[in-house]
Design a protein around this motif. Structure first.
Motif, PDB file in Angstrom:
ATOM      1  N   LEU A  12       0.834  -1.200   0.000  1.00  0.00           N
ATOM      2  CA  LEU A  12       0.000   0.000   0.000  1.00  0.00           C
ATOM      3  C   LEU A  12       0.871   1.253   0.000  1.00  0.00           C
ATOM      4  O   LEU A  12       1.831   1.351   0.760  1.00  0.00           O
ATOM      5  CB  LEU A  12      -0.922   0.015   1.223  1.00  0.00           C
ATOM      6  N   THR A  13       0.546   2.199  -0.858  1.00  0.00           N
ATOM      7  CA  THR A  13       1.230   3.487  -0.919  1.00  0.00           C
ATOM      8  C   THR A  13       0.234   4.582  -0.601  1.00  0.00           C
ATOM      9  O   THR A  13      -0.876   4.589  -1.128  1.00  0.00           O
ATOM     10  CB  THR A  13       1.833   3.730  -2.320  1.00  0.00           C
ATOM     11  N   VAL A  38       6.853   2.756  -6.735  1.00  0.00           N
ATOM     12  CA  VAL A  38       6.810   1.858  -5.586  1.00  0.00           C
ATOM     13  C   VAL A  38       6.105   0.602  -6.059  1.00  0.00           C
ATOM     14  O   VAL A  38       5.031   0.687  -6.645  1.00  0.00           O
ATOM     15  CB  VAL A  38       6.028   2.490  -4.408  1.00  0.00           C
ATOM     16  N   PRO A  39       6.682  -0.571  -5.857  1.00  0.00           N
ATOM     17  CA  PRO A  39       6.028  -1.793  -6.333  1.00  0.00           C
ATOM     18  C   PRO A  39       4.624  -1.915  -5.759  1.00  0.00           C
ATOM     19  O   PRO A  39       4.414  -1.719  -4.574  1.00  0.00           O
ATOM     20  CB  PRO A  39       6.925  -2.916  -5.804  1.00  0.00           C
ATOM     21  N   GLN A  40       3.663  -2.232  -6.612  1.00  0.00           N
ATOM     22  CA  GLN A  40       2.281  -2.369  -6.171  1.00  0.00           C
ATOM     23  C   GLN A  40       1.864  -3.824  -6.030  1.00  0.00           C
ATOM     24  O   GLN A  40       0.928  -4.120  -5.337  1.00  0.00           O
ATOM     25  CB  GLN A  40       1.343  -1.655  -7.152  1.00  0.00           C
ATOM     26  N   GLU A  41       2.522  -4.714  -6.723  1.00  0.00           N
ATOM     27  CA  GLU A  41       2.173  -6.124  -6.627  1.00  0.00           C
ATOM     28  C   GLU A  41       3.200  -6.840  -5.767  1.00  0.00           C
ATOM     29  O   GLU A  41       4.388  -6.807  -6.045  1.00  0.00           O
ATOM     30  CB  GLU A  41       2.136  -6.776  -8.012  1.00  0.00           C
ATOM     31  N   VAL A  42       2.734  -7.449  -4.723  1.00  0.00           N
ATOM     32  CA  VAL A  42       3.593  -8.218  -3.834  1.00  0.00           C
ATOM     33  C   VAL A  42       2.980  -9.606  -3.736  1.00  0.00           C
ATOM     34  O   VAL A  42       1.817  -9.748  -3.357  1.00  0.00           O
ATOM     35  CB  VAL A  42       3.669  -7.569  -2.430  1.00  0.00           C
ATOM     36  N   ALA A  43       3.746 -10.608  -4.090  1.00  0.00           N
ATOM     37  CA  ALA A  43       3.221 -11.973  -4.028  1.00  0.00           C
ATOM     38  C   ALA A  43       2.881 -12.334  -2.589  1.00  0.00           C
ATOM     39  O   ALA A  43       3.582 -11.935  -1.659  1.00  0.00           O
ATOM     40  CB  ALA A  43       4.258 -12.948  -4.580  1.00  0.00           C
ATOM     41  N   ASP A  53      14.322  -0.274   4.216  1.00  0.00           N
ATOM     42  CA  ASP A  53      15.660   0.027   3.707  1.00  0.00           C
ATOM     43  C   ASP A  53      15.606   0.796   2.392  1.00  0.00           C
ATOM     44  O   ASP A  53      16.594   0.906   1.688  1.00  0.00           O
ATOM     45  CB  ASP A  53      16.488  -1.244   3.559  1.00  0.00           C
ATOM     46  N   THR A  54      14.441   1.320   2.057  1.00  0.00           N
ATOM     47  CA  THR A  54      14.282   2.113   0.840  1.00  0.00           C
ATOM     48  C   THR A  54      13.781   3.503   1.203  1.00  0.00           C
ATOM     49  O   THR A  54      13.105   3.677   2.215  1.00  0.00           O
ATOM     50  CB  THR A  54      13.262   1.457  -0.111  1.00  0.00           C
ATOM     51  N   PRO A  55      14.115   4.513   0.389  1.00  0.00           N
ATOM     52  CA  PRO A  55      13.591   5.853   0.653  1.00  0.00           C
ATOM     53  C   PRO A  55      12.108   5.927   0.282  1.00  0.00           C
ATOM     54  O   PRO A  55      11.564   5.008  -0.320  1.00  0.00           O
ATOM     55  CB  PRO A  55      14.431   6.741  -0.264  1.00  0.00           C
ATOM     56  N   GLY A  56      11.479   7.005   0.651  1.00  0.00           N
ATOM     57  CA  GLY A  56      10.095   7.213   0.249  1.00  0.00           C
ATOM     58  C   GLY A  56       9.082   6.662   1.225  1.00  0.00           C
ATOM     59  O   GLY A  56       7.997   6.266   0.827  1.00  0.00           O
ATOM     60  N   TYR A  57       9.432   6.624   2.502  1.00  0.00           N
ATOM     61  CA  TYR A  57       8.463   6.167   3.483  1.00  0.00           C
ATOM     62  C   TYR A  57       8.304   7.232   4.564  1.00  0.00           C
ATOM     63  O   TYR A  57       9.124   8.125   4.716  1.00  0.00           O
ATOM     64  CB  TYR A  57       8.859   4.824   4.096  1.00  0.00           C
ATOM     65  N   TYR A 116       5.063   2.334   9.331  1.00  0.00           N
ATOM     66  CA  TYR A 116       5.970   2.780   8.277  1.00  0.00           C
ATOM     67  C   TYR A 116       5.155   2.727   6.994  1.00  0.00           C
ATOM     68  O   TYR A 116       4.705   1.658   6.589  1.00  0.00           O
ATOM     69  CB  TYR A 116       7.190   1.863   8.173  1.00  0.00           C
ATOM     70  N   CYS A 117       4.937   3.875   6.374  1.00  0.00           N
ATOM     71  CA  CYS A 117       4.059   3.956   5.202  1.00  0.00           C
ATOM     72  C   CYS A 117       4.846   4.329   3.954  1.00  0.00           C
ATOM     73  O   CYS A 117       5.638   5.272   3.983  1.00  0.00           O
ATOM     74  CB  CYS A 117       2.984   5.023   5.420  1.00  0.00           C
ATOM     75  N   ASN A 118       4.592   3.606   2.854  1.00  0.00           N
ATOM     76  CA  ASN A 118       5.109   4.036   1.558  1.00  0.00           C
ATOM     77  C   ASN A 118       4.399   5.338   1.230  1.00  0.00           C
ATOM     78  O   ASN A 118       3.195   5.470   1.444  1.00  0.00           O
ATOM     79  CB  ASN A 118       4.810   2.997   0.480  1.00  0.00           C
ATOM     80  N   LEU A 119       5.129   6.304   0.710  1.00  0.00           N
ATOM     81  CA  LEU A 119       4.579   7.639   0.502  1.00  0.00           C
ATOM     82  C   LEU A 119       4.917   8.140  -0.892  1.00  0.00           C
ATOM     83  O   LEU A 119       6.038   7.965  -1.365  1.00  0.00           O
ATOM     84  CB  LEU A 119       5.173   8.579   1.554  1.00  0.00           C
ATOM     85  N   ALA A 120       3.945   8.761  -1.546  1.00  0.00           N
ATOM     86  CA  ALA A 120       4.164   9.371  -2.862  1.00  0.00           C
ATOM     87  C   ALA A 120       3.554  10.770  -2.834  1.00  0.00           C
ATOM     88  O   ALA A 120       2.347  10.926  -2.661  1.00  0.00           O
ATOM     89  CB  ALA A 120       3.525   8.532  -3.958  1.00  0.00           C
TER      90      ALA A 120
END
Length: 120
Positions: free
Chosen positions: A37-38, A55-60, A80-84, A95-99
């Motif tokens: 979720l972003t 940001v990847p949207q599909e996660v198996a 370990d990635t930026p953008g959260y 911890y949220c993915n953010l756009a």
């Protein structure tokens, strides 16, 4: 009980809900970030037409949250990635993915947060 895609879609408007994942034998705490979720700022939560950092949207399902006995639960590990964004809510720490909105007339990122009810 939802698949990863349905979990993400059903919680799009409730990004700070606590979720659990079925491991095959029991439910384990997880997070909507791990489900892909972003949190999109601007455009009523939709994707900015001017683009954003991918940001990847599909996660198996099997990759959603690997079980690591004795380790800190994956939903509580710092990404370990930026953008959260780290959000402290009544339901816990997330911890949220953010756009951010990248439209030419969009406000600076630190101004977009309060516009969505997030106060740094």
């Amino acid at each position: 009980l939802f698949c990863t895609f349905c979990c993400r879609e059903n919680h799009r408007t409730h990004p700070f809900h606590q979720v659990e994942q079925w491991t095959g034998t029991h439910f384990q705490e997880s997070s909507l970030r791990l489900a892909g979720l972003t949190l999109h700022l601007g455009h009523d939560g939709g994707v900015c037409p001017s683009g954003f950092r991918e940001v990847p949207q599909e996660v198996a399902d099997e990759e959603w949250e690997p079980s690591q006995p004795g380790a800190r639960p994956p939903h509580l590990q710092v990404p370990d990635t930026p953008g959260y964004l780290v959000v402290v809510d009544t339901s816990g720490v997330h911890y949220c993915n953010l756009a951010y909105c990248n439209c030419p007339d969009s406000p600076d990122p630190h101004i977009q947060l309060p516009g969505e009810g997030l106060f740094p």
